[in-house]
Motif scaffolding. Sequence first.
Motif, PDB file in Angstrom:
ATOM      1  N   ARG A   2       2.601  -1.494  -1.320  1.00  0.00           N
ATOM      2  CA  ARG A   2       1.882  -1.785  -2.320  1.00  0.00           C
ATOM      3  C   ARG A   2       2.081  -2.781  -3.134  1.00  0.00           C
ATOM      4  O   ARG A   2       1.550  -3.446  -3.686  1.00  0.00           O
ATOM      5  CB  ARG A   2       1.799  -0.609  -3.084  1.00  0.00           C
ATOM      6  CG  ARG A   2       0.990   0.424  -2.405  1.00  0.00           C
ATOM      7  CD  ARG A   2       0.906   1.787  -3.388  1.00  0.00           C
ATOM      8  NE  ARG A   2       0.162   2.805  -2.652  1.00  0.00           N
ATOM      9  CZ  ARG A   2       0.034   4.024  -3.425  1.00  0.00           C
ATOM     10  NH1 ARG A   2       0.138   4.322  -4.382  1.00  0.00           N
ATOM     11  NH2 ARG A   2      -0.720   5.071  -2.680  1.00  0.00           N
ATOM     12  N   TYR A   3       3.690  -2.910  -3.314  1.00  0.00           N
ATOM     13  CA  TYR A   3       4.188  -4.074  -4.152  1.00  0.00           C
ATOM     14  C   TYR A   3       3.914  -5.356  -3.618  1.00  0.00           C
ATOM     15  O   TYR A   3       3.507  -6.273  -4.346  1.00  0.00           O
ATOM     16  CB  TYR A   3       5.628  -4.029  -4.249  1.00  0.00           C
ATOM     17  CG  TYR A   3       6.076  -2.656  -4.965  1.00  0.00           C
ATOM     18  CD1 TYR A   3       5.857  -2.472  -6.304  1.00  0.00           C
ATOM     19  CD2 TYR A   3       7.007  -1.803  -4.403  1.00  0.00           C
ATOM     20  CE1 TYR A   3       6.221  -1.438  -7.026  1.00  0.00           C
ATOM     21  CE2 TYR A   3       7.256  -0.550  -5.088  1.00  0.00           C
ATOM     22  CZ  TYR A   3       6.803  -0.429  -6.574  1.00  0.00           C
ATOM     23  OH  TYR A   3       7.224   0.756  -7.087  1.00  0.00           O
ATOM     24  N   LEU A   4       3.968  -5.600  -2.396  1.00  0.00           N
ATOM     25  CA  LEU A   4       3.505  -6.818  -1.653  1.00  0.00           C
ATOM     26  C   LEU A   4       2.204  -7.099  -2.198  1.00  0.00           C
ATOM     27  O   LEU A   4       1.969  -8.322  -2.149  1.00  0.00           O
ATOM     28  CB  LEU A   4       3.837  -6.801  -0.320  1.00  0.00           C
ATOM     29  CG  LEU A   4       3.652  -8.029   0.432  1.00  0.00           C
ATOM     30  CD1 LEU A   4       4.662  -9.279  -0.027  1.00  0.00           C
ATOM     31  CD2 LEU A   4       3.984  -7.859   2.142  1.00  0.00           C
ATOM     32  N   ALA A   5       1.345  -6.160  -1.921  1.00  0.00           N
ATOM     33  CA  ALA A   5      -0.063  -6.399  -1.864  1.00  0.00           C
ATOM     34  C   ALA A   5      -0.553  -6.736  -3.509  1.00  0.00           C
ATOM     35  O   ALA A   5      -1.248  -7.794  -3.845  1.00  0.00           O
ATOM     36  CB  ALA A   5      -0.883  -5.245  -1.650  1.00  0.00           C
ATOM     37  N   ALA A   6       0.191  -6.104  -4.246  1.00  0.00           N
ATOM     38  CA  ALA A   6       0.053  -6.592  -5.810  1.00  0.00           C
ATOM     39  C   ALA A   6       0.777  -7.935  -6.114  1.00  0.00           C
ATOM     40  O   ALA A   6      -0.030  -8.605  -6.874  1.00  0.00           O
ATOM     41  CB  ALA A   6       0.808  -5.468  -6.677  1.00  0.00           C
ATOM     42  N   ILE A   7       1.749  -8.338  -5.564  1.00  0.00           N
ATOM     43  CA  ILE A   7       2.214  -9.730  -6.088  1.00  0.00           C
ATOM     44  C   ILE A   7       1.377 -10.722  -5.144  1.00  0.00           C
ATOM     45  O   ILE A   7       1.145 -11.635  -5.851  1.00  0.00           O
ATOM     46  CB  ILE A   7       3.646  -9.683  -5.259  1.00  0.00           C
ATOM     47  CG1 ILE A   7       4.369  -8.908  -5.949  1.00  0.00           C
ATOM     48  CG2 ILE A   7       4.088 -11.260  -5.079  1.00  0.00           C
ATOM     49  CD1 ILE A   7       5.962  -8.914  -5.487  1.00  0.00           C
ATOM     50  N   LEU A   8       0.901 -10.285  -3.930  1.00  0.00           N
ATOM     51  CA  LEU A   8      -0.123 -11.474  -3.282  1.00  0.00           C
ATOM     52  C   LEU A   8      -1.317 -11.554  -4.224  1.00  0.00           C
ATOM     53  O   LEU A   8      -2.142 -12.452  -4.359  1.00  0.00           O
ATOM     54  CB  LEU A   8      -0.366 -10.847  -1.947  1.00  0.00           C
ATOM     55  CG  LEU A   8      -1.418 -11.573  -1.128  1.00  0.00           C
ATOM     56  CD1 LEU A   8      -0.535 -13.109  -0.952  1.00  0.00           C
ATOM     57  CD2 LEU A   8      -1.463 -11.218   0.195  1.00  0.00           C
ATOM     58  N   LEU A   9      -1.899 -10.409  -4.581  1.00  0.00           N
ATOM     59  CA  LEU A   9      -3.218 -10.443  -5.523  1.00  0.00           C
ATOM     60  C   LEU A   9      -2.751 -11.083  -6.716  1.00  0.00           C
ATOM     61  O   LEU A   9      -3.476 -11.823  -6.971  1.00  0.00           O
ATOM     62  CB  LEU A   9      -3.663  -9.058  -5.807  1.00  0.00           C
ATOM     63  CG  LEU A   9      -4.773  -8.923  -6.803  1.00  0.00           C
ATOM     64  CD1 LEU A   9      -6.064  -9.424  -6.003  1.00  0.00           C
ATOM     65  CD2 LEU A   9      -5.122  -7.360  -7.033  1.00  0.00           C
ATOM     66  N   ALA A  10      -1.734 -11.119  -7.624  1.00  0.00           N
ATOM     67  CA  ALA A  10      -1.279 -11.462  -8.636  1.00  0.00           C
ATOM     68  C   ALA A  10      -1.468 -13.252  -8.357  1.00  0.00           C
ATOM     69  O   ALA A  10      -1.929 -13.947  -9.232  1.00  0.00           O
ATOM     70  CB  ALA A  10       0.072 -11.113  -9.340  1.00  0.00           C
ATOM     71  N   LEU A  11      -0.719 -13.589  -7.062  1.00  0.00           N
ATOM     72  CA  LEU A  11      -0.735 -15.205  -7.043  1.00  0.00           C
ATOM     73  C   LEU A  11      -1.919 -15.788  -6.518  1.00  0.00           C
ATOM     74  O   LEU A  11      -2.110 -16.710  -6.866  1.00  0.00           O
ATOM     75  CB  LEU A  11       0.275 -15.222  -5.635  1.00  0.00           C
ATOM     76  CG  LEU A  11       1.890 -14.937  -5.839  1.00  0.00           C
ATOM     77  CD1 LEU A  11       2.493 -15.160  -4.452  1.00  0.00           C
ATOM     78  CD2 LEU A  11       2.356 -15.923  -6.874  1.00  0.00           C
ATOM     79  N   VAL A  12      -2.869 -14.938  -6.095  1.00  0.00           N
ATOM     80  CA  VAL A  12      -4.230 -15.361  -5.582  1.00  0.00           C
ATOM     81  C   VAL A  12      -5.060 -15.522  -7.002  1.00  0.00           C
ATOM     82  O   VAL A  12      -5.375 -16.512  -6.970  1.00  0.00           O
ATOM     83  CB  VAL A  12      -4.828 -14.398  -4.513  1.00  0.00           C
ATOM     84  CG1 VAL A  12      -6.290 -14.734  -4.603  1.00  0.00           C
ATOM     85  CG2 VAL A  12      -4.278 -14.648  -3.096  1.00  0.00           C
TER      86      VAL A  12
END
Length: 92
Positions: A2-12
């Motif tokens: 979930r953390y990886l998905a949240a970081i990826l979403l924030a970067l996008v």
Amino acid sequence: MRYLAAILLALVLSACASQVDTGVSEAAGTPGFWWGLWHGFVFPFAWIGSLFDPDIAVYAVPNSGGWYDFGFFLGITVLGGGSWFSSKSRSK
């Protein structure tokens, strides 16, 4: 995961952010880091004043760009207290 998905979403989402070219200036006297720091620190007072006087602004435009923004951020979060006051545990 979930953390990886949240970081990826924030970067996008942050990749879409940009500043208007007319909002950034490299001319002498343009507000930079120190003015951003000051404006961030006095933000609560400037915001209240801006409700009553249209000549009071809470953010300088044009400014020097990233360094002004960084100073503004530090002024709000560090000097202005930011979330520190709400994160302190209260004694009962």
